[in-house]
Design an enzyme around this catalytic site. Structure first.
Site, PDB file in Angstrom:
ATOM      1  N   HIS A 161      71.210  24.245  52.653  1.00 22.20           N
ATOM      2  CA  HIS A 161      71.318  24.789  51.297  1.00 22.20           C
ATOM      3  C   HIS A 161      72.021  23.836  50.328  1.00 22.20           C
ATOM      4  O   HIS A 161      72.000  24.063  49.111  1.00 22.20           O
ATOM      5  CB  HIS A 161      72.060  26.120  51.320  1.00 22.20           C
ATOM      6  CG  HIS A 161      71.294  27.245  50.693  1.00 22.20           C
ATOM      7  ND1 HIS A 161      70.728  27.147  49.438  1.00 22.20           N
ATOM      8  CD2 HIS A 161      70.997  28.487  51.124  1.00 22.20           C
ATOM      9  CE1 HIS A 161      70.128  28.285  49.138  1.00 22.20           C
ATOM     10  NE2 HIS A 161      70.263  29.104  50.144  1.00 22.20           N
ATOM     11  N   ASP A 382      48.701  29.221  52.670  1.00 17.54           N
ATOM     12  CA  ASP A 382      47.512  29.396  53.502  1.00 17.54           C
ATOM     13  C   ASP A 382      47.066  28.039  54.041  1.00 17.54           C
ATOM     14  O   ASP A 382      46.640  27.168  53.282  1.00 17.54           O
ATOM     15  CB  ASP A 382      46.394  30.033  52.675  1.00 17.54           C
ATOM     16  CG  ASP A 382      45.167  30.396  53.493  1.00 17.54           C
ATOM     17  OD1 ASP A 382      45.115  30.024  54.677  1.00 17.54           O
ATOM     18  OD2 ASP A 382      44.259  31.041  52.939  1.00 17.54           O
TER      19      ASP A 382
END
Length: 441
Positions: A161, A382
């Site tokens: 992070h 996808d």
């Protein structure tokens, strides 16, 4: 223990990376450094199994290499500097070292197994369990484990992070999947957020005492063991909660508009507290990780790369929460979000630099800590094998009150992934007032 075989453990580097001409140093801001002691964030995407003729792993590696050419900070490493005044500094060196990529197989495990709420082998599907952000000096800043299941593919990943937030991670994923499925490699150059306070020397100096690992805190007793549960809010649930919350506070402010997400969080927070058996005077918090890109003046780009997350903390008492309705709870969140102005954000940063304090853990007792966002387009990812089945959070950064929010796989829905004490969750699951606005997953 699950039967999982690690087939390979490699490093994927950016395509045609030229260190001499492309090496960049990225200084860290107060918002970055607040994550120094926390574990890598962990997420997972679960897909259908591709056609056996697909050279899945080799194509994933080559397309990942092309994506890292664009998102080059992920392939760097953290650099630690020990200063001569009992302080330490950190920056990101975009040196092209690459990212960890593990290929594994669990051929006896099905997609329905890993989606079962009682499945207990999550850690074996992630590549950087227990790794802290400061370990990025030697560890990959982004790591993947692609595990082939009996009827699907589990892509678990972990990210530091200090380098990135959810908005940047999912932007990277969209690019990666597009490169994989279309072969397209020409994308606009990466735009770094590059926001810094004026008049501050970088890298920021942090007392060494604030950067060392903190001792373990007290353990939970058996009655307070943690359990995970996912709650799905349909578009109808969300509309009903938003209308109810705004109706309860109508007239209090002509410009007031409680958002859908604030209404959902208000419902979750109020319900969890109502079932927590806290004393009325107990102080409680809701820490909402929010994107600050467009809250700065001038704003930075919506798609700029980096970690631009601030924790907007709402504070009240258990008694006030229980004695007031959904509208009141949602209104407190609304006010907190509205208070995150450019002036307030700059004031936080200026004060933090003067006296750096790095939390040892983000999730603490009597707090909800909310990450993720229903606005992230995770289901747009996808690879060409079929529609994404599910998104899940990993085992890292656990604790009572840890909340992950993501869009559901039905249009307009939101999933709230919770980690709660068992005795609280048991009560929540039979709370009719809570359950009338939510579906169980």
């Amino acid at each position: 223990m699950v039967d999982i075989l690690v087939i390979s453990d490699t490093i994927v580097r950016p395509e045609n990376y030229k260190v001499a001409s492309e090496r960049v140093k990225i200084h860290l801001t107060p918002w970055d450094l607040c994550f120094l002691r926390t574990e890598y964030a962990q997420r997972a995407l679960i897909f259908p199994k591709p056609d056996p003729e697909t050279n899945m792993i080799s194509q994933l590696k080559s397309s990942l290499s092309a994506a890292l050419k664009i998102f080059y900070p992920y392939a760097g490493r953290l650099v630690k500097i020990n200063n001569d005044d009992e302080t330490t500094s950190f920056y990101i060196d975009c040196d092209g070292s690459g990212v960890k990529f593990v290929h594994a197989a669990a051929v006896t495990v099905t997609v329905s197994d890993v989606l079962d709420p009682g499945y207990n082998y999550w850690t074996e599907f992630f590549p950087a369990n227990g790794v802290k952000s400061w370990e990025g000096v030697t560890k990959s800043l982004l790591a993947f484990q692609v595990t082939e299941l009996k009827d699907g593919v589990f892509i678990g990943f972990s990210y530091n992070h200090l380098v990135t937030d959810g908005a940047s991670v999912w932007s990277f994923f969209r690019t990666w999947t597009e490169i994989f499925s279309t072969g397209r490699k020409k994308f606009p150059p990466l735009s770094l957020c590059g926001w810094f306070l004026g008049g501050i020397d970088y890298p920021i100096r942090v007392p060494i005492s604030e950067t060392v690992p903190s001792p373990a805190t007290g353990k939970l007793d058996a009655a307070s063991s943690l359990r995970k549960k996912i709650f799905r809010f349909t578009s109808r649930n969300i509309s009903e909660l938003k209308a109810k919350a705004n109706g309860e506070v109508a007239g209090s402010d002509d410009n007031l508009n409680i958002s859908s997400f604030q209404a959902v969080l208000g419902h979750m927070w109020r319900s969890i507290i109502r079932n927590s058996d806290l004393n009325p005077e107990e102080v409680i918090h809701c820490k909402l990780a929010m994107d600050i890109r467009q809250r700065l003046n001038p704003p930075v780009g919506k798609v700029c790369f980096g970690n631009m997350v601030g924790l907007a903390t709402t504070t009240t008492t258990a008694g006030e929460m229980v004695n007031n309705g959904l509208g009141w709870a949602s209104l407190q969140l609304n006010k907190t979000v509205g208070s995150q102005t450019d002036e307030a954000l700059r004031r936080f940063a200026e004060n933090w630099v003067k006296n750096p304090k790095i939390p040892s853990r983000l999730v603490v007792n009597n707090s909800l800590t909310v990450a993720g966002s229903p606005r992230f387009d995770v289901f747009e990812n996808d690879f060409g094998w079929g529609k994404l089945i599910a998104v899940r959070g990993g085992p890292g950064i656990a604790g009572h009150g840890k909340i992950l929010a993501y869009p559901g796989n039905e249009k307009g829905s939101t999933e709230i992934h919770t980690s709660l004490w068992s005795h609280v969750l048991d009560k929540l699951l039979v709370d009719d007032e809570f359950l009338q606005h939510v579906d169980l997953v």
